[in-house]
Design an enzyme around this catalytic site. Structure first.
Site, short mmCIF file in Angstrom:
data_model
loop_
_atom_site.label_atom_id
_atom_site.label_comp_id
_atom_site.label_asym_id
_atom_site.label_seq_id
_atom_site.Cartn_x
_atom_site.Cartn_y
_atom_site.Cartn_z
N HIS A 527 2.83 4.91 -7.38
CA HIS A 527 2.93 4.29 -8.47
C HIS A 527 4.26 3.46 -8.78
CE1 HIS A 527 0.26 7.84 -10.13
NE2 HIS A 527 -0.41 6.75 -9.35
N HIS A 571 -1.20 7.77 -14.12
CA HIS A 571 -1.61 6.77 -13.05
C HIS A 571 -1.51 5.62 -13.59
CE1 HIS A 571 -3.12 10.48 -10.41
NE2 HIS A 571 -2.79 10.83 -11.59
C1 LIG Z 1 -3.32 4.58 -2.23
C2 LIG Z 1 -3.25 4.46 -3.91
C3 LIG Z 1 -3.72 5.30 -4.75
C4 LIG Z 1 -3.52 5.09 -6.22
N1 LIG Z 1 -4.31 6.06 -7.02
C5 LIG Z 1 -4.26 5.55 -8.35
C6 LIG Z 1 -5.24 6.21 -9.12
O1 LIG Z 1 -6.13 7.06 -8.86
N2 LIG Z 1 -5.24 5.93 -10.48
C7 LIG Z 1 -4.39 4.76 -10.72
O2 LIG Z 1 -4.39 4.73 -12.06
N3 LIG Z 1 -3.56 4.30 -10.15
C8 LIG Z 1 -3.72 4.41 -8.89
N4 LIG Z 1 -2.67 3.85 -7.95
C9 LIG Z 1 -1.97 2.77 -8.55
C10 LIG Z 1 -2.78 1.62 -8.86
O3 LIG Z 1 -3.77 1.25 -8.06
C11 LIG Z 1 -1.54 0.26 -8.74
O4 LIG Z 1 -0.60 0.87 -9.88
C12 LIG Z 1 -2.22 -0.71 -9.51
O5 LIG Z 1 -3.46 -1.05 -8.75
C13 LIG Z 1 -1.35 -1.95 -9.15
O6 LIG Z 1 -1.97 -3.34 -9.83
P1 LIG Z 1 -1.21 -4.63 -9.51
O7 LIG Z 1 -2.23 -5.65 -10.15
O8 LIG Z 1 0.03 -4.50 -9.90
O9 LIG Z 1 -0.99 -4.92 -7.89
P2 LIG Z 1 -2.16 -4.93 -6.91
O10 LIG Z 1 -3.51 -4.40 -7.31
O11 LIG Z 1 -1.66 -4.02 -5.70
O12 LIG Z 1 -2.42 -6.10 -6.50
C14 LIG Z 1 -1.62 -7.32 -5.49
C15 LIG Z 1 -2.21 -8.02 -4.88
O13 LIG Z 1 -1.45 -9.14 -4.51
C16 LIG Z 1 -1.86 -9.33 -3.17
N5 LIG Z 1 -0.56 -10.04 -2.57
C17 LIG Z 1 0.77 -9.41 -2.66
N6 LIG Z 1 1.52 -10.29 -1.81
C18 LIG Z 1 1.02 -11.45 -1.74
C19 LIG Z 1 1.60 -12.61 -1.12
N7 LIG Z 1 2.46 -12.75 -0.63
N8 LIG Z 1 0.56 -13.63 -0.88
C20 LIG Z 1 -0.90 -13.32 -1.41
N9 LIG Z 1 -1.25 -12.27 -1.99
C21 LIG Z 1 -0.44 -11.08 -2.16
C22 LIG Z 1 -2.30 -7.98 -2.70
O14 LIG Z 1 -2.83 -8.18 -1.37
C23 LIG Z 1 -2.94 -7.22 -3.59
O15 LIG Z 1 -4.27 -7.72 -3.77
C24 LIG Z 1 -2.96 4.00 -6.75
C25 LIG Z 1 -2.32 3.33 -5.63
C26 LIG Z 1 -2.64 3.24 -4.16
C27 LIG Z 1 -2.02 2.41 -3.15
#
Ligand SMILES: Cc1cc2nc3c(=O)[nH]c(=O)nc-3n(C[C@H](O)[C@H](O)[C@H](O)COP(=O)(O)OP(=O)(O)OC[C@H]3O[C@@H](n4cnc5c(N)ncnc54)[C@H](O)[C@@H]3O)c2cc1C
Ligand SMILES: *[C@@H]1O[C@H](CO)[C@@H](O)[C@H](O)[C@H]1NC(C)=O
Ligand SMILES: *[C@@H]1O[C@H](CO)[C@@H](O)[C@H](O)[C@H]1NC(C)=O
Ligand SMILES: *[C@@H]1O[C@H](CO)[C@@H](O)[C@H](O)[C@H]1NC(C)=O
Ligand SMILES: *[C@@H]1O[C@H](CO)[C@@H](O)[C@H](O)[C@H]1NC(C)=O
Ligand SMILES: *[C@@H]1O[C@H](CO)[C@@H](O)[C@H](O)[C@H]1NC(C)=O
Ligand SMILES: *[C@@H]1O[C@H](CO)[C@@H](O)[C@H](O)[C@H]1NC(C)=O
Ligand SMILES: *[C@@H]1O[C@H](CO)[C@@H](O)[C@H](O)[C@H]1NC(C)=O
Ligand SMILES: *[C@@H]1O[C@H](CO)[C@@H](O)[C@H](O)[C@H]1NC(C)=O
Ligand SMILES: *[C@@H]1O[C@H](CO)[C@@H](O)[C@H](O)[C@H]1NC(C)=O
Ligand SMILES: *[C@@H]1O[C@H](CO)[C@@H](O)[C@H](O)[C@H]1NC(C)=O
Ligand SMILES: *[C@@H]1O[C@H](CO)[C@@H](O)[C@H](O)[C@H]1NC(C)=O
Length: 593
Positions: A527, A571
């Site tokens: 997280h 989460h």
């Molecule tokens: C194993 C795991 C279990 C989890 N379990 C839960 C849960 O059960 N419930 C919950 O609420 N949350 C959970 N979380 C946390 C939650 O999934 C994240 O907080 C949330 O999805 C983050 O969203 P985001 O848009 O910030 O980033 P992300 O969804 O991680 O998206 C970032 C995206 O940017 C892309 N990216 C990064 N750098 C670059 C680059 N340089 N060039 C091009 N693309 C790039 C990545 O590939 C990715 O697709 C979990 C996370 C993980 C990893």
């Protein structure tokens, strides 16, 4: 818009509407290098933005994702298989630096590297946190729009609560008044009853007090024992990619998605005499070379709590002195970039059970596993369509606790849990015992870490220093979470079923013994937030203003988990969805009306 621009804009839309492929595997295949909006990161937030912004038919939107398509990944579709995705080709495979508070251990830091991002690999818990969490955001940013009440319509806009896969009656297991039924992402209550479930409910009513049943953890007041709610529909994972980037969205002529494309930096241009740098270009890797794409209206970073600060720092946006030491030319001095990284710790404690659960059999017997996979494929039902555990207890220390008066309470308020206990049928121990597992997460934290970079090479992995459990109050929460779990598992309802706590923890009773176990075994609960934090417009720190525009520049927004000024006590996917839904409206307000 000038006439020439207007014509090229129309031509692009026309060209796009006759192209069948809307998802490209390399930037070379794109019909143009200029779009109204360029979104970096096709993850949780990026997918929402791409979907919402292309509702405006005269916007052109490019979504750039480093990973591959989410389609046809069985481990991502079948909820029970979620743990297979860590360390897979859909994980960035990050590792933290050595953690002094954790006996110098390094921690695995899973992050989704696939369309849908971490929502395509996460554990699917659907938790909003408490109303106090959002009211604190509103307070520290000076923007009431971030309060629970203001965001509430966005929770509903995001959510489509559906019947669980087994179609059991969920009356009395949730409060329909606080849910959305027409939104984008499917949510549901557990779709497969576990053998332990009736005992969990009995233990809750037998013990009462902080273990008392709370009908809905997503009402803004989560404390107590609640039913799990997951981003699952029909026994299948519902991710940002499956929900916001469905076939009807992807076919829009104004949406362009490019996969397998790594963004190295964003680039400034000098506009007129402005002293403010303007970042409207993105540099991406193509083979060994780089190429540049442009945003006419806004560039939006949605690369997540690790990816977004990584890109900012390589672009010269951060602490100028620190960047100079890495031979990176500073472009915008924003010392808060990468600072204040906040995460949750997760600690497992297990009990030996006098049973052979279905979970045991799935993990140990290939015939049983194949049988349930067949059932899942045919109907989406059975144990494989279910999440990790069916009940969660959200807890706080007593308000008069001496630890709180000594160390202070990092939680957002009395409605916010400090720790979380998830009860799950786990499987088999190395000695062949059948286990009931309890996962304890420390969800209110005082520790702050950093995200930095080791060199000026964007393909080098960043340095993740999470400082998990480096504050005394979190160690108090961690110890109390184990003691609360023991209290719960000692309830009468478990008589004859729970035999004993596993020896690994059973002997740890004093604070020192518990601390030793915790420091040796805690892992990241995945997280991380706060590495490009939002602060008040006039604050002397922070990375983005309350409208998510980066301070000190124009046309550059950050929309993802990195902007949370404090982690919510839950989460983190649901707040990301809600941040992105609100951001989409802010962006539309800026450019449409
Ligand atoms: C194993 C795991 C279990 C989890 N379990 C839960 C849960 O059960 N419930 C919950 O609420 N949350 C959970 N979380 C946390 C939650 O999934 C994240 O907080 C949330 O999805 C983050 O969203 P985001 O848009 O910030 O980033 P992300 O969804 O991680 O998206 C970032 C995206 O940017 C892309 N990216 C990064 N750098 C670059 C680059 N340089 N060039 C091009 N693309 C790039 C990545 O590939 C990715 O697709 C979990 C996370 C993980 C990893
Ligand atoms: C993560 O590590 C695994 C195991 O080494 C590997 O198979 C996978 O390709 C890696 N992921 C990425 C994105 O490189
Ligand atoms: C952790 O590493 C540091 C630096 O190498 C060292 O000083 C310290 O003693 C180590 N701590 C533990 C618990 O091993
Ligand atoms: C579940 O599947 C049924 C039948 O295929 C379909 O009608 C329904 O819309 C699906 N519901 C969800 C939540 O996907
Ligand atoms: C830049 O500054 C010069 C001198 O102050 C002024 O004449 C000129 O109009 C400015 N140009 C722009 C684009 O603002
Ligand atoms: C990289 O650029 C060089 C020089 O322009 C060119 O010869 C080479 O083919 C390019 N490589 C790729 C993978 O595009
Ligand atoms: C970290 O966040 C706190 C608020 O929680 C703030 O006071 C501080 O200035 C931030 N530090 C940096 C470097 O941004
Ligand atoms: C696996 O389960 C099947 C079906 O219940 C059973 O027939 C078989 O004996 C089991 N195999 C093992 C190795 O336990
Ligand atoms: C806290 O309050 C409870 C009940 O009101 C009481 O039993 C307990 O002794 C108090 N604890 C402290 C540390 O004051
Ligand atoms: C284990 O369960 C059986 C019934 O399923 C019961 O007869 C037995 O007493 C239990 N064992 C213990 C140690 O509680
Ligand atoms: C736990 O304590 C018992 C009784 O004192 C002892 O027999 C056992 O070896 C201890 N187990 C571990 C793992 O330390
Ligand atoms: C896009 O369409 C909206 C109405 O749907 C209009 O208000 C706006 O001016 C248009 N923008 C451009 C750039 O054409």
């Amino acid at each position: 818009m000038s006439p020439i621009n207007y014509i090229s804009h129309l031509l692009l839309l026309l060209l796009a509407s006759v192209c069948s492929a809307k998802v490209f595997n390399s930037v070379g295949q794109l019909p143009t290098t200029e779009f109204d909006f360029v979104i970096v990161g096709g993850g949780t937030a990026g997918s929402v933005l791409a979907s919402r912004l292309t509702e405006v038919s005269n916007f052109t939107v490019l979504l750039i994702e480093a990973g591959p398509s989410n389609a046809n990944i069985l481990d991502s579709e079948v909820p029970f298989f979620w743990q297979n995705l860590q360390g897979s080709r859909y994980d960035w495979n990050f590792t933290s630096v050595a953690q002094p508070a954790l006996n110098n251990r390094t921690l695995a830091y899973a992050r989704g590297r696939v369309l849908g991002g971490s929502s395509s690999i996460n554990a699917m818990f659907y938790t909003r946190g408490s109303r106090d969490d959002y009211d604190r955001w509103a307070k520290v940013t000076g923007d009431k729009g971030w309060s629970w009440d203001s965001l509430f319509p966005y929770f509903l806009k995001h959510e489509r609560l559906t019947q669980p896969a087994d179609h059991h009656s969920i009356v009395g297991e949730y409060d329909p008044a606080v849910h959305g039924f027409n939104g984008m992402t499917f949510t549901s209550l557990p779709g497969f009853v576990q053998e332990i479930d009736p005992r969990v409910i009995q233990a809750s009513s037998g013990l009462g007090g902080p273990f008392q049943f709370n009908i809905d953890q997503n009402s803004g007041t989560p404390l107590g024992l609640t039913y799990f709610q997951g981003t699952i529909g029909n026994g299948t994972r519902s991710s940002a990619a499956t929900s916001y980037l469905g076939a009807n969205v992807v076919k829009r002529p104004n949406l362009f998605i490019v996969l397998d494309t790594f963004v190295t930096r964003i680039l400034p241009v000098t506009q007129g005499n402005s002293t403010k740098p303007v970042f409207n270009s993105v540099e991406v890797l193509v083979g060994g070379n780089t190429t540049v794409l442009h945003a006419k209206k806004e560039l939006i970073l949605s690369a997540g709590s690790i990816g977004t600060p990584h890109i900012l720092l390589h672009s010269g946006i951060g602490d100028s002195d620190e960047l100079k030491q890495l031979n990176i030319t500073p472009t915008l001095n924003l010392p808060s970039v990468g600072k204040n990284l906040t995460d949750h710790g997760l600690i497992d404690v297990s009990w030996v059970a006098n049973t052979t659960s279905i979970v045991d059999l799935i993990n140990t017997n290939a015939t049983v596993r194949a049988h349930f996979l067949e059932q899942w494929k045919e109907t989406g039902t059975g144990p494989l369509g279910n999440g990790f555990g069916n009940n969660i207890i959200w807890m706080r220390l007593p308000e008069n606790s001496t630890a709180i008066s000594e160390f202070g309470d990092p939680s957002a308020g009395v409605n916010s849990p400090q720790y979380e206990i998830v009860i799950a049928a786990l499987g088999t121990s190395s000695t062949g015992d059948h286990l009931v597992g309890v996962g304890n997460a420390i969800v209110s934290t005082a520790s702050r870490g950093t995200l930095s970079i080791p060199s000026n090479n964007p393909t080098d992995a960043p340095l993740i220093d999470s400082r998990l459990l480096s504050s005394e109050i979190e160690m108090v929460f961690a110890r109390e979470s184990i003691r609360s779990a023991r209290q719960f598992m000692a309830a009468q309802a478990w008589n004859g079923y729970i035999l004993n706590e596993l020896p690994a923890t059973a002997n740890a009773t004093t604070d020192d013994e518990l601390d030793a176990y915790i420091r040796e075994t805690v892992i990241s609960a995945w997280h991380p937030v706060g590495t490009a934090a939002m602060s008040a417009t006039d604050a002397g720190y922070g990375v983005v203003d309350p409208d998510l525009l980066v301070k000190g520049t124009t046309g550059l927004r950050i929309v993802d988990a990195s902007i949370m000024p404090f982690v919510i006590a839950g989460h983190t996917q649901t707040p990301v969805y809600v941040i992105a839904e609100r951001a989409a409206d802010m962006i539309k307000d800026t450019w449409v009306f």
